[in-house]
Scaffold this motif. Structure first.
Motif, PDB file in Angstrom:
ATOM      1  N   CYS A 214     103.001 111.100 -23.149  1.00 54.87           N
ATOM      2  CA  CYS A 214     103.489 111.552 -24.457  1.00 54.87           C
ATOM      3  C   CYS A 214     103.000 110.654 -25.596  1.00 54.87           C
ATOM      4  O   CYS A 214     102.913 111.091 -26.738  1.00 54.87           O
ATOM      5  CB  CYS A 214     105.012 111.637 -24.452  1.00 54.87           C
ATOM      6  SG  CYS A 214     105.605 112.941 -23.363  1.00 54.87           S
TER       7      CYS A 214
ATOM      8  N   CYS B 100     109.901 111.057 -25.975  1.00 61.95           N
ATOM      9  CA  CYS B 100     109.493 110.374 -24.745  1.00 61.95           C
ATOM     10  C   CYS B 100     108.437 109.312 -25.057  1.00 61.95           C
ATOM     11  O   CYS B 100     107.504 109.559 -25.812  1.00 61.95           O
ATOM     12  CB  CYS B 100     108.948 111.396 -23.745  1.00 61.95           C
ATOM     13  SG  CYS B 100     108.378 110.652 -22.203  1.00 61.95           S
TER      14      CYS B 100
ATOM     15  N   CYS C  32     106.560 107.794 -22.687  1.00 62.06           N
ATOM     16  CA  CYS C  32     105.682 107.590 -21.534  1.00 62.06           C
ATOM     17  C   CYS C  32     104.213 107.580 -21.968  1.00 62.06           C
ATOM     18  O   CYS C  32     103.877 107.969 -23.091  1.00 62.06           O
ATOM     19  CB  CYS C  32     105.927 108.652 -20.464  1.00 62.06           C
ATOM     20  SG  CYS C  32     105.044 110.198 -20.699  1.00 62.06           S
TER      21      CYS C  32
ATOM     22  N   HIS D 186     104.571 111.948 -16.579  1.00 68.19           N
ATOM     23  CA  HIS D 186     105.652 112.282 -17.521  1.00 68.19           C
ATOM     24  C   HIS D 186     106.924 112.705 -16.777  1.00 68.19           C
ATOM     25  O   HIS D 186     108.020 112.243 -17.103  1.00 68.19           O
ATOM     26  CB  HIS D 186     105.225 113.398 -18.484  1.00 68.19           C
ATOM     27  CG  HIS D 186     106.386 114.002 -19.203  1.00 68.19           C
ATOM     28  ND1 HIS D 186     106.966 113.403 -20.307  1.00 68.19           N
ATOM     29  CD2 HIS D 186     107.154 115.098 -18.926  1.00 68.19           C
ATOM     30  CE1 HIS D 186     108.024 114.118 -20.691  1.00 68.19           C
ATOM     31  NE2 HIS D 186     108.148 115.159 -19.864  1.00 68.19           N
TER      32      HIS D 186
HETATM   33 ZN   LIG Z   1     106.490 111.766 -21.571  1.00 67.21          ZN
END
Ligand SMILES: [Zn+2]
Length: 365
Positions: free
Chosen positions: A309, A304, A306, A335
């Motif tokens: 993360c 991920c 984002c 997230h």
């Molecule tokens: Zn994430």
């Protein structure tokens, strides 16, 4: 001649990829709408929502009519200006939440009389009032006022309720002005009964709406039952209008519903579970409260990208969740919504490539 706001660009089986034109811009479908109950998606800044690909938000009429009241929102410029979100906003009719949250409700032909769960003040919500409140809020997509049939329910009760909702749909349409360039969706009811769903759709199609919602699902029935109803209920709608499955759902529910011809979704799951310490990963969810994450230096999901993360470990998030820190809700909501937006984007691309059915089969294995 009625202006059509929706165009389907790709079809794979019953799944569709399309474009919904609204007064506040285009929406690529299938789409997931983050829920902003009280004119805020809890723990998220509007600019972050935009960054992660949110196209449209849902706000709740019941909550906003009680607090701060639709007139205050209107005087402060309408929902978009009020909450600093420039994209489309869909408001529900308030009917569902009146029945689930308010006190001393009484339902008759006219509408629902209830007392506010906040201060006990008495209100009468009718189809005409619901539409007027949503127009006063300056919502982009307005929902007809209906009665949501519970589950399980006897056929006679479901039929009586569906017929009342049909009469309310007619009254909703008659009182709708579309003054802010807004569009109006009707809601199919009929419980888990095919003939009632078909009859409901016939009423709605005769009245004519810009889009059609499937109501009375995600009310506690098993996923198998929901899919059974979806197997036929989308067939009763015209092909050139968007279809919205209200209150759904988990990733698997969404994939199964897209497979059966649904275009729009909303649900509190990604936001609410984020506030409860849960994070979505490829094969389900993990709970950051669990002891196994306390010393875990990896992000929620290695793949991920984002903000959460990219910068934070499971161990740190576990600490925030256990300490009830506000940042835990912010990062996990971020997230989870990023995950949902990614899922929808992936679904749209797979439909366009004609690979969604294979993907869905794999998923349900
Ligand atoms: Zn994430």
């Amino acid at each position: 001649m009625k202006l059509n706001h929706f165009s389907v660009s790709h079809v794979e089986g019953k799944s569709r990829a399309g474009l919904l034109k609204t007064a506040r811009g285009y929406i690529e479908t299938p789409v997931f709408m983050p829920v902003g109950t009280a004119a805020t998606v809890k723990a998220m800044l509007p600019e972050t929502l935009e960054k992660i690909g949110a196209q449209i938000l849902l706000c709740n009429t019941y909550h906003l009519m009680l607090r701060p009241g639709e007139k205050i929102v209107n005087q402060l410029g309408g929902l978009n200006k009020f909450m600093n979100w420039s994209g489309p906003i869909l408001t529900d009719s308030g009917g569902f939440q009146v029945m689930s949250l308010s006190k001393l409700r009484e339902l008759d032909e006219k509408g629902v009389t209830f007392r506010s769960h906040i201060d006990g003040k008495k209100f009468l919500l009718t189809p005409e009032a619901s539409i007027m409140i949503q127009e006063t809020l300056k919502s982009t997509i307005i929902m007809a006022f209906d009665e949501c049939t519970p589950f399980p329910v006897e056929k006679e009760v479901a039929e009586k309720s569906m017929k009342l909702s049909s009469r309310w749909a007619e009254r909703s349409k008659s009182s709708f002005k579309g003054s802010n360039g807004s569009i109006l969706f009707g809601i199919q009811q009929g419980g888990m009964f095919k003939d009632l769903r078909e009859e409901s759709s016939r009423y709605l199609n005769d009245i004519g709406f810009d889009g059609y919602a499937i109501g009375g699902l995600a009310v506690g029935e098993p996923q198998k039952k929901m899919f059974e109803v979806l197997d036929y209920s989308t067939d009763f709608f015209p092909k050139d209008r968007p279809r919205y499955l209200m209150g759904v759902g988990k990733p698997g529910d969404i994939i199964g519903a897209v497979l059966r011809g649904v275009d729009m979704f909303d649900c509190v799951i990604p936001t609410r579970s984020g506030r409860n310490g849960q994070a979505f990963v490829k094969n389900g969810t993990i709970n950051l409260k669990n002891a196994q994450y306390q010393l875990d230096s990896s992000p929620i999901d290695e793949s991920c990208f984002c903000y959460c993360c990219s910068n934070y470990s499971r161990g740190y998030l576990s600490h925030l969740v256990r300490s009830n820190e506000i940042l835990a809700s912010m990062l996990l909501t971020h997230h989870n919504l990023h995950y949902y937006m990614g899922l929808m984007k992936n679904i749209r691309e797979l439909i366009k490539r004609g690979e969604f059915t294979t993907f869905a089969k794999q998923f349900f294995k």
